[in-house]
Design an enzyme around this catalytic site. Sequence first.
Site, mmCIF file in Angstrom:
data_model
loop_
_atom_site.group_PDB
_atom_site.id
_atom_site.type_symbol
_atom_site.label_atom_id
_atom_site.label_comp_id
_atom_site.label_asym_id
_atom_site.label_seq_id
_atom_site.Cartn_x
_atom_site.Cartn_y
_atom_site.Cartn_z
ATOM 1 N N GLU A 111 -4.641 5.915 1.768
ATOM 2 C CA GLU A 111 -4.328 7.602 1.722
ATOM 3 C C GLU A 111 -5.400 8.234 0.689
ATOM 4 O O GLU A 111 -6.560 7.402 0.269
ATOM 5 C CB GLU A 111 -3.161 7.735 0.944
ATOM 6 N N HIS A 226 0.343 20.204 -0.602
ATOM 7 C CA HIS A 226 0.175 19.273 0.598
ATOM 8 C C HIS A 226 -0.765 19.656 1.659
ATOM 9 O O HIS A 226 -0.249 20.967 2.188
ATOM 10 C CB HIS A 226 1.311 18.328 0.934
ATOM 11 N N ARG A 272 -6.355 16.003 -1.882
ATOM 12 C CA ARG A 272 -5.508 16.829 -1.404
ATOM 13 C C ARG A 272 -5.841 18.236 -1.553
ATOM 14 O O ARG A 272 -5.518 18.995 -0.775
ATOM 15 C CB ARG A 272 -4.121 16.446 -2.090
ATOM 16 N N HIS A 332 4.185 20.842 -2.724
ATOM 17 C CA HIS A 332 4.463 19.543 -2.469
ATOM 18 C C HIS A 332 5.082 18.837 -3.749
ATOM 19 O O HIS A 332 5.889 18.165 -3.850
ATOM 20 C CB HIS A 332 3.222 18.710 -1.805
ATOM 21 N N ARG A 367 -2.324 15.250 -8.547
ATOM 22 C CA ARG A 367 -1.822 13.866 -8.252
ATOM 23 C C ARG A 367 -2.406 12.834 -7.319
ATOM 24 O O ARG A 367 -2.767 13.336 -6.232
ATOM 25 C CB ARG A 367 -0.402 13.787 -8.100
#
Length: 516
Positions: A111, A226, A272, A332, A367
């Site tokens: 990811e 997100h 992100r 998110h 995060r």
Amino acid sequence: MITDFIIVGSGIAGLRAAIALAPAGRVLVLTKADPEESNTGYAQGGIAVAVGAGDSPALHAADTLRAGDGLCDEGAVDVLVGNGPRYVRELVDWGTRFDRDGDGQLALGREAAHSVRRVLHAGDATGREIGRVLWKRASAFGSVATINHAFVTDLVMGGGAVRGVHYVDRDGARHEVSARAVLLATGGAGQLFRETTNPPVATGDGIALGYRAGARLADLEFVQFHPTALNRAGAPRFLISEALRGEGARLVNDRGEAFMTRVHADGDLAPRDVVARAIAREMERTGAPVYLTLAHLDAGYVCARFPTIADMCRRIGLDLARDPIPVGPAAHYIMGGVDTDEWGRTSLPGLFAAGEVACTGVHGANRLASNSLLEGLVFGARAAIAMQEPPAAAALKADRVVAGGSWLASPQPPFISHLSPAEIRDLMWRSVGLFRTREGLEAAVATLDAAYQHQRDRLSIDADGWRQVNLVTAARLVARAALRREESRGAHFRLDFPVRDDEHWKRHIVDVRGAE
Ligand code: SIN
């Protein structure tokens, strides 16, 4: 009613804590909806943990710190990545069915912002699989009781410590439960925003409960958006996991151009916040949707690896493996929350917090993908250990600054006079979303302040009323925190202060009700 330990919430943090507490006394798990309804059950990507060849806790820590944009608490990060492998191995021993490769080894996904493959997954429904195993294990203890549809309205205070909770049941009856220790494991606050990947239960209840009781709250301005929620009119903002991009899916504009290569060296796997803002800008620039395309990948593999997402797409007439999937940003995850130390202790003796509701500092300003399940697992287990010790409050860490302001001394309990939940969400999305300005934030704060008024008869507030109270309480705190931080860092982006400013802002800002 009297018990030993109360856990508010039934996601990964709450259940892991229940399992650890069960041998030590009576544990009461209070859930405000059906027990499976939590952000945990919606977690698709997986759980990041340094177990692969070529990986190490030190490398995992370095990626976490880089994603956190200078604001992670390094001690908490070390606890997270160092303890992760042991707690995840335990999950495997308890029967969690993570995907395996052809050699029977745990399969590792990729990811954004991870320098190696390190995400364990169970198809694209990892949270559900972990939740299944934890529920089974927790329910096997005779000492663990659960009450569903129990909406916790307040923490019971006595002598400066938390001694229990008040809750309203599904029939509207009020109850009080006393306990040695209370764990907030209430999850997140995505429902503060019009566009969110979170389920309806994510209404910021733990933040509001902590605030009303006078617990310290930290970093509330940091909300992760997100980049890729399904963006189709009339369809839910279903999460289209970042793991798809980890397997090679590309973001393209309506002309088929892979625009992320223009924006960041890591392209589609940039952090992100970078991808989310780039998508929003591309949609504005072209006046057209942005898509995720997997058409160049093996269709059989795509559908086998991501069955839940493929099924969701099918239900709205899209073929995940072949059609361009319209995507856009959505709220998110909230990095801030109830301020805790590395054992889940809050500033109030007897009160603990773990999982998304807590601010351990592990996420900093942004995060790292798939660190959230790991956080719930590790800090849920650790909070359970601390809950068995004599009550003690967490000390204020040196890099945290308590904010002032008479607004914090607002009367309680509050009552929302005129703003509906939909209006709050719309306001938050427009003015406290991806791109923030002083003007927009001041207007949002003024509107939310006006909505926050004294309610004389607290006994007349039902669960829906409390939900609305919590929504406006948390929204007001997030909006005020975003107005206060005059820089851009991680997920907090100010158009009027677009640069990170370590000299003035490399610190965690703490809010406490009643602080002057
Ligand atoms: C995703 O699957 O893209 C979300 C995982 C996460 O939020 O960590």
